[in-house]
Design a protein around this motif. Structure first.
Motif, mmCIF file in Angstrom:
data_model
loop_
_atom_site.group_PDB
_atom_site.id
_atom_site.type_symbol
_atom_site.label_atom_id
_atom_site.label_comp_id
_atom_site.label_asym_id
_atom_site.label_seq_id
_atom_site.Cartn_x
_atom_site.Cartn_y
_atom_site.Cartn_z
ATOM 1 N N PHE A 1 0.832 -1.208 0.000
ATOM 2 C CA PHE A 1 0.000 0.000 0.000
ATOM 3 C C PHE A 1 0.863 1.254 0.000
ATOM 4 N N ALA A 2 1.981 1.185 0.732
ATOM 5 C CA ALA A 2 2.846 2.369 0.817
ATOM 6 C C ALA A 2 3.378 2.734 -0.557
ATOM 7 N N SER A 3 3.734 1.711 -1.361
ATOM 8 C CA SER A 3 4.280 2.046 -2.673
ATOM 9 C C SER A 3 3.189 2.614 -3.584
ATOM 10 N N ILE A 4 1.942 2.218 -3.363
ATOM 11 C CA ILE A 4 0.843 2.786 -4.151
ATOM 12 C C ILE A 4 0.525 4.203 -3.661
ATOM 13 N N LEU B 1 -1.726 -6.913 -4.271
ATOM 14 C CA LEU B 1 -1.924 -5.909 -5.319
ATOM 15 C C LEU B 1 -0.664 -5.802 -6.173
ATOM 16 N N ASP B 2 0.478 -6.055 -5.552
ATOM 17 C CA ASP B 2 1.758 -6.023 -6.244
ATOM 18 C C ASP B 2 2.514 -7.290 -5.839
ATOM 19 N N PRO B 3 2.340 -8.383 -6.607
ATOM 20 C CA PRO B 3 2.911 -9.665 -6.198
ATOM 21 C C PRO B 3 4.412 -9.616 -5.909
ATOM 22 N N TYR B 4 5.150 -8.897 -6.736
ATOM 23 C CA TYR B 4 6.605 -8.831 -6.513
ATOM 24 C C TYR B 4 6.910 -8.252 -5.138
ATOM 25 N N GLU B 5 6.265 -7.129 -4.839
ATOM 26 C CA GLU B 5 6.467 -6.467 -3.552
ATOM 27 C C GLU B 5 6.031 -7.391 -2.400
ATOM 28 N N ALA B 6 4.934 -8.106 -2.603
ATOM 29 C CA ALA B 6 4.406 -9.006 -1.570
ATOM 30 C C ALA B 6 5.392 -10.133 -1.267
ATOM 31 N N PHE B 7 5.948 -10.736 -2.310
ATOM 32 C CA PHE B 7 6.871 -11.854 -2.090
ATOM 33 C C PHE B 7 8.219 -11.374 -1.548
ATOM 34 N N ARG B 8 8.637 -10.211 -1.995
ATOM 35 C CA ARG B 8 9.884 -9.643 -1.495
ATOM 36 C C ARG B 8 9.771 -9.415 0.014
ATOM 37 N N ASN B 9 8.678 -8.767 0.405
ATOM 38 C CA ASN B 9 8.482 -8.491 1.819
ATOM 39 C C ASN B 9 8.316 -9.787 2.627
ATOM 40 N N ALA B 10 7.588 -10.750 2.065
ATOM 41 C CA ALA B 10 7.382 -12.017 2.773
ATOM 42 C C ALA B 10 8.725 -12.721 2.983
ATOM 43 N N TYR B 11 9.583 -12.687 1.966
ATOM 44 C CA TYR B 11 10.887 -13.331 2.083
ATOM 45 C C TYR B 11 11.701 -12.702 3.221
ATOM 46 N N ILE B 12 11.768 -11.370 3.209
ATOM 47 C CA ILE B 12 12.561 -10.663 4.226
ATOM 48 C C ILE B 12 12.005 -10.934 5.626
#
Lengths: 209, 278
Positions: free
Chosen positions: A178-181, B258-269
């Motif tokens: 959400f922050a990036s949006i 909403l942004d799969p790349y961002e979601a998986f990146r954050n989940a990994y970290i």
């Protein structure tokens, strides 16, 4: 205490022989009652018939919805951008986000429930108002840790404000997205994107019966 | 034999990565501000209070928040790799693993999983030692002994229900994290998926410690057992077998974002951070 919550507690009573567990307002009991009720709905033969998936989903949603503090969840995921939302945007966001989460995860458990065991490992209290309930979902030989972080609301009821699956906080995961949006777009645009996702999701779910 | 060039290549890779790891320490936090999607700019007061976020037993303490900020200087390339892996999953891995799940009965799949798990015991054991986790090391060692003998070379995990023999799984990336080595930056590898500079170095360390590669590295020639083909086949079987237990998980997380790349990146970290804190 809402009627839905009482139905959840009642269902729990009828399904287990453990006395008093549901009466106590302890955080773990507040998780266990609806979770057991959901498992009962998943195992209910009346929903094994084709075309009852939507009815089953609605039934699960009724049991699960009161567990969560969606205002708190919304506030925490939007975090520092929350003050950019006006009151009607806050309400609209909370509503669409709750439905979106409900659809996604209820569909998942409906599609994949195969008698997984839920193990309740314990509960930690940070204070009188914050608690964490630790559970494990055991599927075949795989066990997935799922922790529920809870806050005690105004009515003295424990409600979930975050779920941690394998160390990944749902709230924090959405927060980065959400922050990036929101760093580029207005709150209204985020709400609209969620609404579009929800419409698309509802369409797909309706097609699958 | 063909062993030599591969070895020297590995050494070069490790040296280069180690070098850049030290260098990556500084820009990691600095360049993170440029990526708006990060928790970076979220200072303590703008993040909602969550009392469970900074447990006192966590060695990193208040560094916790900063550690979640992992730079992503190659975001463009990483996103492309993410798409590549996504296609690979839907076009190859998922159909293969789904078919495999239908054909191979669950007890066999469990045995295959347990066999590889047992085979890789030494890697986890050494990493317990590296972190001074003696109790965990003891658990790993005992489980390895019991399962290799009574468990028929690891085909059965006879102590599955005994918590003292099932400590959290350690790897070299976690060891580095335990000793406060920074993540460096985020990388998505084709085939292998999300990682960071630190965890990539970690994976190479773990690879060197796995019994078969270890034999190769010290030039023990065990014929077919140490051949590259055997290694690739074994790795593929392990990946397909592991995936057969997790079909659907990837799809859910992807659909939920909403942004799969961002979601998986954050989940990994987040996932790695929680493992290091264990």
């Amino acid at each position: 205490m809402s009627l839905k919550h009482m139905i959840g507690a009642l269902a729990f009573f009828m399904l287990t022989t453990i006395p008093a567990a549901a009466i106590s307002m302890e955080p773990m009991a507040t998780i266990k009652a609806p979770v057991d009720a959901v498992i009962a709905i998943l195992n209910d033969p009346q929903y094994k018939v084709a075309g009852t998936k939507t009815a089953q989903r609605d039934e699960i949603w009724k049991v699960v919805y009161p567990m969560f503090d969606f205002d708190e969840i919304s506030k925490r995921t939007v975090a520092r951008y929350w003050s950019d939302f006006n009151d009607s945007e806050k309400a609209a966001f909370t509503d669409v986000f709750a439905q979106f989460l409900g659809n996604t995860y209820i569909d998942k458990i409906q599609g994949e429930y195969h008698n997984e065991q839920i193990v309740y490992l314990g509960q930690d209290f940070y204070s009188d108002t914050y608690a964490e309930v630790k559970t494990q979902i055991v599927r075949e030989t795989l066990s997935t840790p799922v922790n529920y972080r809870m806050i005690k609301g105004g009515e003295g009821r424990w409600m979930v404000y975050d779920i941690i699956v394998e160390g990944v906080s749902l709230v924090k995961n959405y927060r980065t997205q959400f922050a990036s949006i929101l760093s580029k777009d207005k709150p209204a645009q985020l709400i609209q994107r969620l609404n579009e996702k929800l419409t698309e999701q509802n369409k797909r779910l309706a097609e699958n019966g | 034999m063909a062993m030599k060039p591969r070895r020297s290549f590995l050494v070069v890779v490790v040296v280069v990565l180690m070098g850049s790891l030290a260098w990556a320490d500084l820009p990691a936090t600095a360049s993170a501000d440029a990526s708006p999607g990060d928790d970076a700019a979220a200072t303590a007061d703008s993040v909602p209070f969550d009392p469970f976020d900074n447990p006192s037993e966590n060695r990193s303490g208040e560094k916790d928040l900063m550690m979640q900020v992992v730079a992503d200087p190659f975001a463009g390339l990483n996103r492309a790799m993410f798409v590549f892996n996504d296609k690979l999953y839907f076009w190859v891995l998922k159909p293969v693993a789904s078919g495999y799940r239908v054909v191979v009965p669950t007890p066999v799949r469990v045995s295959v999983k347990d066999f590889f798990f047992n085979l890789l015991s030494p890697v986890r054991f050494v990493n317990c030692i590296f972190q001074g986790k003696w109790k965990s090391a003891e658990g790993e060692f005992c489980r390895f002994m019991v399962n290799t003998t009574a468990g028929c070379l690891g085909l059965y995990n006879v102590v599955r229900d005994k918590p003292q023999f099932n400590p959290p799984e350690e790897d070299f990336g976690q060891t580095l994290g335990y000793w406060n080595v920074d993540n460096g930056f985020f990388i998505v590898w084709p085939l292998f998926g999300p990682s960071t500079l630190r965890d990539t170095v970690g994976s190479l360390g773990d690879w060197a410690l796995n019994p078969v590669s270890f034999m190769q590295l010290v030039n023990v020639d065990a014929g077919q057992l140490t051949s590259t083909t055997t290694n690739v086949v074994a790795y593929s079987v392990r990946v397909v077998n592991d995936t057969s237990f997790r079909i659907g998980d990837y799809e859910t997380l992807k659909n939920a974002s909403l942004d799969p790349y961002e979601a998986f990146r954050n989940a990994y970290i987040q996932n790695r951070l929680s493992k290091i804190a264990q």
